[in-house]
Design a protein around this motif. Structure first.
Motif, PDB file in Angstrom:
ATOM      1  N   THR A  82       1.067  -1.482   0.084  1.00  0.00           N
ATOM      2  CA  THR A  82       0.559   0.290  -0.274  1.00  0.00           C
ATOM      3  C   THR A  82       0.481   1.470   0.592  1.00  0.00           C
ATOM      4  O   THR A  82       1.597   1.248   0.805  1.00  0.00           O
ATOM      5  N   VAL A  83       0.655   2.132  -0.897  1.00  0.00           N
ATOM      6  CA  VAL A  83       1.440   3.690  -1.394  1.00  0.00           C
ATOM      7  C   VAL A  83       0.493   4.336  -0.410  1.00  0.00           C
ATOM      8  O   VAL A  83      -0.459   4.519  -0.323  1.00  0.00           O
ATOM      9  N   GLU A  84       1.246   4.996   1.267  1.00  0.00           N
ATOM     10  CA  GLU A  84       0.485   5.880   1.631  1.00  0.00           C
ATOM     11  C   GLU A  84      -0.001   6.872   0.532  1.00  0.00           C
ATOM     12  O   GLU A  84       0.618   8.082   0.099  1.00  0.00           O
ATOM     13  N   LEU A  85      -1.270   7.504   0.958  1.00  0.00           N
ATOM     14  CA  LEU A  85      -2.140   8.445   0.164  1.00  0.00           C
ATOM     15  C   LEU A  85      -2.384  10.200   0.649  1.00  0.00           C
ATOM     16  O   LEU A  85      -1.600   9.920   2.197  1.00  0.00           O
ATOM     17  N   GLY A  86      -2.182  10.999   0.096  1.00  0.00           N
ATOM     18  CA  GLY A  86      -2.054  12.060   0.660  1.00  0.00           C
ATOM     19  C   GLY A  86      -1.232  13.009   1.069  1.00  0.00           C
ATOM     20  O   GLY A  86      -1.264  14.221   1.937  1.00  0.00           O
ATOM     21  N   ARG A  87      -0.169  13.178   0.073  1.00  0.00           N
ATOM     22  CA  ARG A  87       0.923  13.783   0.533  1.00  0.00           C
ATOM     23  C   ARG A  87       1.120  15.150  -0.017  1.00  0.00           C
ATOM     24  O   ARG A  87       0.503  15.324  -1.711  1.00  0.00           O
ATOM     25  N   TYR A  88       1.873  16.144   0.681  1.00  0.00           N
ATOM     26  CA  TYR A  88       1.691  17.110  -0.590  1.00  0.00           C
ATOM     27  C   TYR A  88       3.489  16.950  -1.489  1.00  0.00           C
ATOM     28  O   TYR A  88       3.962  16.747  -0.943  1.00  0.00           O
ATOM     29  N   ASP A  89       3.052  17.689  -2.626  1.00  0.00           N
ATOM     30  CA  ASP A  89       4.039  17.882  -3.689  1.00  0.00           C
ATOM     31  C   ASP A  89       5.270  19.709  -2.787  1.00  0.00           C
ATOM     32  O   ASP A  89       4.717  20.469  -2.780  1.00  0.00           O
ATOM     33  N   GLY A  90       6.966  18.965  -3.578  1.00  0.00           N
ATOM     34  CA  GLY A  90       6.858  20.345  -3.428  1.00  0.00           C
ATOM     35  C   GLY A  90       7.335  21.429  -3.694  1.00  0.00           C
ATOM     36  O   GLY A  90       6.546  21.181  -4.849  1.00  0.00           O
ATOM     37  N   LYS A  91       7.282  22.606  -3.512  1.00  0.00           N
ATOM     38  CA  LYS A  91       7.302  23.697  -4.311  1.00  0.00           C
ATOM     39  C   LYS A  91       8.046  24.402  -5.170  1.00  0.00           C
ATOM     40  O   LYS A  91       7.974  25.070  -6.600  1.00  0.00           O
ATOM     41  N   ILE A  92       9.634  24.023  -4.784  1.00  0.00           N
ATOM     42  CA  ILE A  92      10.059  23.825  -5.363  1.00  0.00           C
ATOM     43  C   ILE A  92      10.876  22.373  -6.214  1.00  0.00           C
ATOM     44  O   ILE A  92      11.317  21.822  -5.083  1.00  0.00           O
ATOM     45  N   SER A  93      11.305  21.842  -7.322  1.00  0.00           N
ATOM     46  CA  SER A  93      12.320  20.770  -8.135  1.00  0.00           C
ATOM     47  C   SER A  93      12.788  21.179  -8.900  1.00  0.00           C
ATOM     48  O   SER A  93      12.983  21.325 -10.129  1.00  0.00           O
ATOM     49  N   THR A  94      14.317  21.177  -8.538  1.00  0.00           N
ATOM     50  CA  THR A  94      15.323  20.995  -9.451  1.00  0.00           C
ATOM     51  C   THR A  94      16.582  19.523  -9.306  1.00  0.00           C
ATOM     52  O   THR A  94      15.997  18.407  -8.354  1.00  0.00           O
ATOM     53  N   ARG A  95      17.027  19.952 -10.101  1.00  0.00           N
ATOM     54  CA  ARG A  95      18.106  18.761 -10.301  1.00  0.00           C
ATOM     55  C   ARG A  95      19.117  18.301  -8.927  1.00  0.00           C
ATOM     56  O   ARG A  95      19.493  18.113  -8.116  1.00  0.00           O
TER      57      ARG A  95
ATOM     58  N   PHE B 266      22.277   6.321   4.688  1.00  0.00           N
ATOM     59  CA  PHE B 266      20.448   6.297   4.525  1.00  0.00           C
ATOM     60  C   PHE B 266      19.875   6.200   5.918  1.00  0.00           C
ATOM     61  O   PHE B 266      19.125   6.482   6.174  1.00  0.00           O
ATOM     62  N   TYR B 267      21.091   5.921   6.514  1.00  0.00           N
ATOM     63  CA  TYR B 267      20.811   6.798   8.368  1.00  0.00           C
ATOM     64  C   TYR B 267      20.282   7.704   8.499  1.00  0.00           C
ATOM     65  O   TYR B 267      19.717   8.285   9.219  1.00  0.00           O
ATOM     66  N   THR B 268      20.950   8.915   7.896  1.00  0.00           N
ATOM     67  CA  THR B 268      20.488  10.462   8.008  1.00  0.00           C
ATOM     68  C   THR B 268      19.027  10.393   7.467  1.00  0.00           C
ATOM     69  O   THR B 268      18.338  10.958   7.902  1.00  0.00           O
ATOM     70  N   LEU B 269      18.166   9.568   7.228  1.00  0.00           N
ATOM     71  CA  LEU B 269      16.772   9.493   6.155  1.00  0.00           C
ATOM     72  C   LEU B 269      16.130   8.189   7.171  1.00  0.00           C
ATOM     73  O   LEU B 269      15.296   7.975   6.689  1.00  0.00           O
ATOM     74  N   GLY B 270      16.880   7.916   8.152  1.00  0.00           N
ATOM     75  CA  GLY B 270      16.212   7.174   9.394  1.00  0.00           C
ATOM     76  C   GLY B 270      15.715   5.647   8.500  1.00  0.00           C
ATOM     77  O   GLY B 270      15.156   4.968   9.146  1.00  0.00           O
TER      78      GLY B 270
ATOM     79  N   GLN C 159      20.701  -0.458   7.537  1.00  0.00           N
ATOM     80  CA  GLN C 159      21.507  -1.206   6.061  1.00  0.00           C
ATOM     81  C   GLN C 159      20.159  -2.023   5.489  1.00  0.00           C
ATOM     82  O   GLN C 159      19.981  -2.152   4.852  1.00  0.00           O
ATOM     83  N   ILE C 160      20.077  -2.830   6.552  1.00  0.00           N
ATOM     84  CA  ILE C 160      18.962  -4.025   5.604  1.00  0.00           C
ATOM     85  C   ILE C 160      17.706  -3.553   4.913  1.00  0.00           C
ATOM     86  O   ILE C 160      17.497  -3.519   3.620  1.00  0.00           O
ATOM     87  N   ASP C 161      17.404  -2.428   5.061  1.00  0.00           N
ATOM     88  CA  ASP C 161      16.415  -0.782   4.659  1.00  0.00           C
ATOM     89  C   ASP C 161      17.043  -0.462   3.329  1.00  0.00           C
ATOM     90  O   ASP C 161      16.372  -0.394   2.206  1.00  0.00           O
ATOM     91  N   MET C 162      18.691  -0.162   3.048  1.00  0.00           N
ATOM     92  CA  MET C 162      19.534   0.138   2.148  1.00  0.00           C
ATOM     93  C   MET C 162      19.358  -1.395   1.335  1.00  0.00           C
ATOM     94  O   MET C 162      19.284  -1.530  -0.355  1.00  0.00           O
TER      95      MET C 162
ATOM     96  N   VAL D 237       8.324  -2.692   3.269  1.00  0.00           N
ATOM     97  CA  VAL D 237       8.543  -1.866   4.351  1.00  0.00           C
ATOM     98  C   VAL D 237       9.411  -1.455   4.042  1.00  0.00           C
ATOM     99  O   VAL D 237       8.922   0.036   4.723  1.00  0.00           O
ATOM    100  N   ALA D 238      10.257  -1.145   3.380  1.00  0.00           N
ATOM    101  CA  ALA D 238      11.831  -0.152   3.226  1.00  0.00           C
ATOM    102  C   ALA D 238      11.382   1.225   2.524  1.00  0.00           C
ATOM    103  O   ALA D 238      11.546   2.043   2.872  1.00  0.00           O
ATOM    104  N   MET D 239      10.293   0.651   1.389  1.00  0.00           N
ATOM    105  CA  MET D 239       9.473   1.797   0.941  1.00  0.00           C
ATOM    106  C   MET D 239       8.670   2.657   0.842  1.00  0.00           C
ATOM    107  O   MET D 239       8.399   3.517   0.882  1.00  0.00           O
ATOM    108  N   THR D 240       7.954   1.610   2.044  1.00  0.00           N
ATOM    109  CA  THR D 240       6.760   2.723   3.404  1.00  0.00           C
ATOM    110  C   THR D 240       7.347   3.784   3.672  1.00  0.00           C
ATOM    111  O   THR D 240       7.424   4.625   3.898  1.00  0.00           O
ATOM    112  N   LYS D 241       8.994   3.379   4.613  1.00  0.00           N
ATOM    113  CA  LYS D 241       9.938   4.033   5.784  1.00  0.00           C
ATOM    114  C   LYS D 241      10.157   4.959   4.003  1.00  0.00           C
ATOM    115  O   LYS D 241      10.146   6.053   4.850  1.00  0.00           O
ATOM    116  N   LEU D 242      10.801   4.718   3.458  1.00  0.00           N
ATOM    117  CA  LEU D 242      10.883   5.523   2.698  1.00  0.00           C
ATOM    118  C   LEU D 242      10.391   6.685   1.891  1.00  0.00           C
ATOM    119  O   LEU D 242      10.571   8.533   2.114  1.00  0.00           O
ATOM    120  N   GLY D 243       9.088   6.133   1.928  1.00  0.00           N
ATOM    121  CA  GLY D 243       8.194   7.371   1.099  1.00  0.00           C
ATOM    122  C   GLY D 243       6.940   8.154   2.754  1.00  0.00           C
ATOM    123  O   GLY D 243       6.606   9.363   2.354  1.00  0.00           O
TER     124      GLY D 243
END
Length: 180
Positions: free
Chosen positions: A9-22, A41-45, A48-51, A154-160
């Protein structure tokens, strides 16, 4: 997923950023070692298993030769010599190679099996097998596709959940390709 792979399940209801650059896109470097990958990856919470599970997404897609050609011609001892020769030929004919040339359009655990054979296209992929601290997870996913699929979900949900925007710092775009 049309290419196979896990359903989650992809969690919905997210806002998009106002700036999108390379320059606002942050990704690990194609030659990062395990310590650098873990730190990123640790800075993203993420663990290593998730990564490692998220790296399994490299079972799909391709990379330009410029991202890995410096590893060919015997320069990277972790690269399988026949794979090295194959990549040299591929890059002589075209500008890219599949990350997983066995099942390039199928989401499966073939990526991990290729790492065991020294056929990781990017240095940051192959290090997951050459470094003893992550090799066990690669071996486990290589022979346990169901566990890989579960851990990937599980990792994709955390990343989301990383850097979620709110109405204060985000927007709902009228056209998803452009900020309002």
């Amino acid at each position: 997923m049309e290419s196979g792979g896990p359903n989650y399940t992809v969690e919905l209801g997210r806002y998009d950023g106002k700036i999108s650059t390379r320059n606002s896109v942050m990704l690990p470097h194609v030659d990062d070692n395990l310590d650098s990958l873990n730190a990123f990856f640790y800075t993203l919470g993420l663990s290593q298993i998730d990564m490692i599970a998220l790296s399994g997404a490299h079972t799909l897609g391709a990379a330009d030769c410029g991202f890995f050609q410096h590893r060919t011609k015997g320069r990277d001892p972790s690269m399988n010599p026949s794979f090295d020769a194959q990549l040299q030929g591929t890059c002589a004919r075209q500008n890219s190679a599949f990350l997983d040339d066995v099942t390039p359009v199928g989401f499966d655990n073939s990526y991990f099996q290729l790492l065991q054979k020294g056929r990781g296209l990017l240095g940051s992929d192959q290090v997951l097998y050459t470094d003893e601290r992550s090799r066990g997870t690669v071996d486990y996913y290589s022979s346990n596709q169901g566990t890989f699929f579960y851990d990937f979900s599980v990792a994709m949900t955390k990343l989301g959940r990383v850097g979620v925007k709110t109405a204060v710092d985000g927007e709902i775009r009228r056209d998803c390709r452009y900020p309002n």
